[in-house]
Design an enzyme around this catalytic site. Sequence first.
Site, PDB file in Angstrom:
ATOM      1  N   GLU A  86       0.823  -1.211   0.000  1.00  0.00           N
ATOM      2  CA  GLU A  86       0.000   0.000   0.000  1.00  0.00           C
ATOM      3  C   GLU A  86       0.857   1.262   0.000  1.00  0.00           C
ATOM      4  OE1 GLU A  86      -2.958  -0.193  -0.742  1.00  0.00           O
ATOM      5  OE2 GLU A  86      -3.288  -2.328  -0.390  1.00  0.00           O
TER       6      GLU A  86
ATOM      7  N   HIS B 286       2.084   1.941  -3.467  1.00  0.00           N
ATOM      8  CA  HIS B 286       1.098   2.632  -4.311  1.00  0.00           C
ATOM      9  C   HIS B 286       1.205   4.147  -4.123  1.00  0.00           C
ATOM     10  CE1 HIS B 286      -1.215  -0.441  -6.273  1.00  0.00           C
ATOM     11  NE2 HIS B 286      -1.639  -1.018  -5.161  1.00  0.00           N
TER      12      HIS B 286
ATOM     13  N   GLU C 112      -0.470  -2.957  -9.683  1.00  0.00           N
ATOM     14  CA  GLU C 112      -0.465  -3.918  -8.587  1.00  0.00           C
ATOM     15  C   GLU C 112       0.853  -4.700  -8.544  1.00  0.00           C
ATOM     16  OE1 GLU C 112      -2.708  -4.241  -6.135  1.00  0.00           O
ATOM     17  OE2 GLU C 112      -3.683  -2.505  -7.030  1.00  0.00           O
TER      18      GLU C 112
END
Length: 272
Positions: A137, A140, A197
């Site tokens: 996360e 990202h 991803e």
Amino acid sequence: MKFKTIFSLAIVAAFAVACATNPFTGKRTLALVPNSQIFPMAFQQYDQFLGESKVVKGTADARMITNVGQKIAAASERYLSANGYAGYLSNYKWEYTLIDDPSVNAWAMPGGKIAFYTGILPITQGEAGVAAVMGHEVAHALANHGQQRMSAGQINQLAAVGVSVASASSENAAIYNQAYGLASNVGVILPFSRNHESEADKIGLTLMAIAGYDPIEAADLWRRMQANAGGNAPPEFLSTHPSSTTRINNITAWAADAKAEARKFGVTSFKK
């Protein structure tokens, strides 16, 4: 000059002047919307989300989420500074919040706002599993994937307008527009998301390794995710995420490189 030619030149110009550099890959990325605009919006939306959610505070799990998040953020600071990106995180405002929700989920907003749901904790099974999710996360947020998706969305909308105008006089206008929508979704938007991803998986492994966690734990995490899903995932080409099998194979292949990178920072033992 025909409309299609003008439109194509406009798209090329947008690519040429609105790009940023991914500090982990060195690749040029779309940046039609600057972070100076995105971050404040993201912070506001995050605060609104917290105000509407059941935030868990003061528990061992809540403290673990914060502690692991801080370790991953510190690892990212070390990596970025060592690779010529000192100050890259100056506008980030890290926050890690545990949400009382049974969903198996965690997400990041641009600028460093992270949410973990309690439903994912039985699958993470402790600190190393949390670090795998947290690294993903945080990656990202660091790679500006939110900015890239917003930029790609704007270009996709422009392209859709171009198709509509160019085919306006055609008897098959509705077919052209429908075909464009399907082709852009399956051929561009979904693979674009899958690439993000996979990129976040790879960057996340490096971050968790520098933070002192064994990156191979991420493969075990995805095996548990796969078992939890029970085979209910859509075909990979129709999904925004790689299949669990693809992720496990990639992570297994990348784990040794992540450890090697961590050793450059003096990390020689990795917590499981």
